[in-house]
Design a protein around this motif. Structure first.
Motif, PDB file in Angstrom:
ATOM      1  N   ASP A   1       0.360  -0.656  -0.503  1.00 55.69           N
ATOM      2  CA  ASP A   1      -0.079   0.209  -0.359  1.00 55.69           C
ATOM      3  C   ASP A   1       0.613   1.424  -0.408  1.00 55.69           C
ATOM      4  O   ASP A   1       0.185   2.226  -0.173  1.00 55.69           O
ATOM      5  CB  ASP A   1      -0.949  -0.062   1.260  1.00 55.69           C
ATOM      6  N   SER A   2       1.614   1.119   0.577  1.00 59.12           N
ATOM      7  CA  SER A   2       2.560   2.322   0.594  1.00 59.12           C
ATOM      8  C   SER A   2       3.454   3.222  -0.665  1.00 59.12           C
ATOM      9  O   SER A   2       3.795   4.111  -1.074  1.00 59.12           O
ATOM     10  CB  SER A   2       3.881   2.153   1.659  1.00 59.12           C
ATOM     11  N   LEU A   3       3.821   1.706  -1.475  1.00 64.65           N
ATOM     12  CA  LEU A   3       4.482   1.823  -2.767  1.00 64.65           C
ATOM     13  C   LEU A   3       3.354   2.551  -3.446  1.00 64.65           C
ATOM     14  O   LEU A   3       4.124   2.854  -3.807  1.00 64.65           O
ATOM     15  CB  LEU A   3       4.751   0.414  -2.997  1.00 64.65           C
ATOM     16  N   THR A   4       2.549   1.994  -3.189  1.00 60.64           N
ATOM     17  CA  THR A   4       1.360   1.880  -4.231  1.00 60.64           C
ATOM     18  C   THR A   4       0.605   3.571  -4.193  1.00 60.64           C
ATOM     19  O   THR A   4       0.920   4.162  -5.270  1.00 60.64           O
ATOM     20  CB  THR A   4      -0.073   1.805  -4.477  1.00 60.64           C
ATOM     21  N   SER A   5       1.260   3.938  -3.122  1.00 63.02           N
ATOM     22  CA  SER A   5       0.774   5.745  -2.402  1.00 63.02           C
ATOM     23  C   SER A   5       2.203   6.223  -3.232  1.00 63.02           C
ATOM     24  O   SER A   5       1.104   7.847  -3.785  1.00 63.02           O
ATOM     25  CB  SER A   5       0.580   5.797  -1.185  1.00 63.02           C
ATOM     26  N   HIS A   6       2.563   5.698  -3.005  1.00 64.12           N
ATOM     27  CA  HIS A   6       3.698   6.754  -3.140  1.00 64.12           C
ATOM     28  C   HIS A   6       4.970   6.731  -4.322  1.00 64.12           C
ATOM     29  O   HIS A   6       4.554   7.894  -4.903  1.00 64.12           O
ATOM     30  CB  HIS A   6       5.038   7.352  -1.583  1.00 64.12           C
ATOM     31  N   VAL A   7       5.288   5.655  -4.679  1.00 66.79           N
ATOM     32  CA  VAL A   7       5.659   5.414  -6.065  1.00 66.79           C
ATOM     33  C   VAL A   7       4.891   5.180  -6.830  1.00 66.79           C
ATOM     34  O   VAL A   7       5.185   6.353  -8.380  1.00 66.79           O
ATOM     35  CB  VAL A   7       6.926   3.820  -6.111  1.00 66.79           C
ATOM     36  N   VAL A   8       3.476   4.656  -7.188  1.00 66.15           N
ATOM     37  CA  VAL A   8       2.925   3.936  -8.286  1.00 66.15           C
ATOM     38  C   VAL A   8       1.993   5.435  -8.713  1.00 66.15           C
ATOM     39  O   VAL A   8       2.227   5.713  -9.527  1.00 66.15           O
ATOM     40  CB  VAL A   8       2.001   3.180  -7.944  1.00 66.15           C
ATOM     41  N   THR A   9       1.801   6.736  -7.582  1.00 65.65           N
ATOM     42  CA  THR A   9       0.895   7.764  -7.734  1.00 65.65           C
ATOM     43  C   THR A   9       1.925   8.955  -8.657  1.00 65.65           C
ATOM     44  O   THR A   9       2.297   9.037  -9.934  1.00 65.65           O
ATOM     45  CB  THR A   9       0.573   8.490  -6.894  1.00 65.65           C
ATOM     46  N   THR A  10       3.746   8.279  -8.053  1.00 64.72           N
ATOM     47  CA  THR A  10       4.231   9.534  -8.501  1.00 64.72           C
ATOM     48  C   THR A  10       4.655   8.945 -10.401  1.00 64.72           C
ATOM     49  O   THR A  10       5.272   9.720 -11.084  1.00 64.72           O
ATOM     50  CB  THR A  10       5.490   9.216  -8.119  1.00 64.72           C
ATOM     51  N   ALA A  11       5.302   7.648 -10.522  1.00 62.47           N
ATOM     52  CA  ALA A  11       5.667   7.195 -11.812  1.00 62.47           C
ATOM     53  C   ALA A  11       4.564   7.581 -12.517  1.00 62.47           C
ATOM     54  O   ALA A  11       4.577   7.779 -14.533  1.00 62.47           O
ATOM     55  CB  ALA A  11       5.536   5.527 -11.647  1.00 62.47           C
ATOM     56  N   ALA A  12       2.766   7.732 -12.018  1.00 65.41           N
ATOM     57  CA  ALA A  12       1.750   7.668 -13.042  1.00 65.41           C
ATOM     58  C   ALA A  12       1.678   9.281 -13.581  1.00 65.41           C
ATOM     59  O   ALA A  12       2.007   9.935 -14.851  1.00 65.41           O
ATOM     60  CB  ALA A  12       0.529   7.395 -12.900  1.00 65.41           C
ATOM     61  N   LEU A  13       2.733   9.929 -12.754  1.00 66.48           N
ATOM     62  CA  LEU A  13       2.760  11.762 -13.467  1.00 66.48           C
ATOM     63  C   LEU A  13       3.846  11.882 -14.122  1.00 66.48           C
ATOM     64  O   LEU A  13       3.926  12.230 -15.230  1.00 66.48           O
ATOM     65  CB  LEU A  13       2.789  12.365 -12.267  1.00 66.48           C
ATOM     66  N   LEU A  14       5.382  10.697 -13.532  1.00 66.61           N
ATOM     67  CA  LEU A  14       5.990  11.616 -14.322  1.00 66.61           C
ATOM     68  C   LEU A  14       5.643  10.705 -15.657  1.00 66.61           C
ATOM     69  O   LEU A  14       6.647  10.980 -16.813  1.00 66.61           O
ATOM     70  CB  LEU A  14       7.180  10.198 -12.959  1.00 66.61           C
ATOM     71  N   ASP A  15       5.288   9.725 -15.931  1.00 63.23           N
ATOM     72  CA  ASP A  15       5.113   9.275 -17.647  1.00 63.23           C
ATOM     73  C   ASP A  15       4.359  10.217 -17.965  1.00 63.23           C
ATOM     74  O   ASP A  15       4.203  10.236 -18.809  1.00 63.23           O
ATOM     75  CB  ASP A  15       4.254   7.499 -17.529  1.00 63.23           C
ATOM     76  N   ALA A  16       3.269  11.122 -17.198  1.00 60.96           N
ATOM     77  CA  ALA A  16       2.345  11.543 -18.300  1.00 60.96           C
ATOM     78  C   ALA A  16       2.848  13.257 -18.937  1.00 60.96           C
ATOM     79  O   ALA A  16       2.976  13.786 -19.881  1.00 60.96           O
ATOM     80  CB  ALA A  16       1.261  12.037 -17.250  1.00 60.96           C
ATOM     81  N   MET A  17       4.025  13.409 -17.291  1.00 52.40           N
ATOM     82  CA  MET A  17       4.802  14.406 -18.321  1.00 52.40           C
ATOM     83  C   MET A  17       5.703  14.269 -19.093  1.00 52.40           C
ATOM     84  O   MET A  17       6.123  14.872 -19.842  1.00 52.40           O
ATOM     85  CB  MET A  17       5.981  14.534 -16.442  1.00 52.40           C
TER      86      MET A  17
END
Length: 266
Positions: free
Chosen positions: A80-96
């Motif tokens: 849950d911690s990895l999803t909350s902090h890493v997966v969310t960041t990955a989705a934003l970085l890919d969109a960037m």
């Protein structure tokens, strides 16, 4: 600057959105919860873990930069911690990368180094030493930002936030406090500094008893103005102060937060 702020309905998010607007930025808000009353931004109710939904917001809004504040602010299981902090960041970085957005400011945490024993002033060169799975998530998210900065040339500033609040409440927070006004100053500096590449700063005010080095932030233009010492006379010592100050992560570094990495149900 047109800034997409994730976690905009949270306690830090509400302060940052208002503060950025006051500084002349145009703010687009994103959160998993509905738009709060009185919000003055373009608001999107979106899960940051959904890359398609995140990309759609980028396509519609065309931001110039991202301030990523979304994430569960307490301990959880490792997945849950990895999803909350890493997966969310990955989705934003890919969109960037997809939409050529070049700057992200990330709400990391002091808990990325929280198991470091409290001895002398900590620099950003201190090795990652998370105190919880929450801290592990922040360390991993910082590593992901570093990867995208190297791979795609993005500018990414990770702000290791201390104790955010209207005022310090404990002896520890006399060292770790980040005031609302300084929080806005920090984010604005991270958004506007020239070509930082990947950088880390400690998100605290100009506290007389600071545990973390403010010079990396000052090098990026962050000049905090508030000092927790203003409130020192109103804070009484507590029996908890010894263990609260033994490690820089405070209570997160104690056995209270020990738990298995994986929830086993059934």
């Amino acid at each position: 600057m047109r800034v997409l702020v994730t976690g905009a309905a949270g306690s830090i998010g509400r302060v940052v959105t208002v503060g950025l607007l006051a500084r002349g930025h145009e703010v687009v808000s994103l959160d998993r919860v509905p738009e709060p009353d009185g919000d003055q931004t373009r608001f999107h109710t979106v899960e940051c873990t959904d890359p398609d939904a995140v990309a759609a917001v980028f396509a519609e809004e065309r931001p110039d930069a991202v301030v990523h504040l979304a994430g569960h602010p307490d301990e959880a299981s490792l997945p849950d911690s990895l999803t909350s902090h890493v997966v969310t960041t990955a989705a934003l970085l890919d969109a960037m990368v997809e939409h050529d957005v070049r700057r992200i400011v990330y709400a990391s945490s002091n808990h990325a180094v929280g198991r470091t024993p409290r001895r002398e002033l900590l620099t950003t060169g201190t090795r990652p030493r998370p105190d919880t799975f929450y801290g592990v998530g922040k360390v991993a998210a910082e590593a992901l930002l570093s990867l995208y900065a190297d791979r795609y040339g993005l500018d990414a500033v990770a702000c290791r936030i201390g104790s955010f609040g209207s005022r310090p409440e404990t002896i520890r927070q006399l060292s770790t406090w980040l005031s609302p006004d300084d929080c806005v100053r920090m984010v604005d500096a991270a958004l506007t500094t020239t070509a930082p590449g990947f950088a880390v700063l400690y998100g605290i005010s100009a506290n007389t008893r600071a545990w973390w080095d403010l010079e990396p932030g000052r090098a990026l233009g962050y000049e905090p103005q508030d000092d927790a010492e203003t409130y020192a006379d109103s804070i009484s010592p507590s029996p908890e102060d010894d263990w609260d100050g033994a490690h820089v992560g405070g209570p997160f570094a104690t056995a209270t937060y020990h738990r298995p990495a994986l929830d086993r149900r059934g």
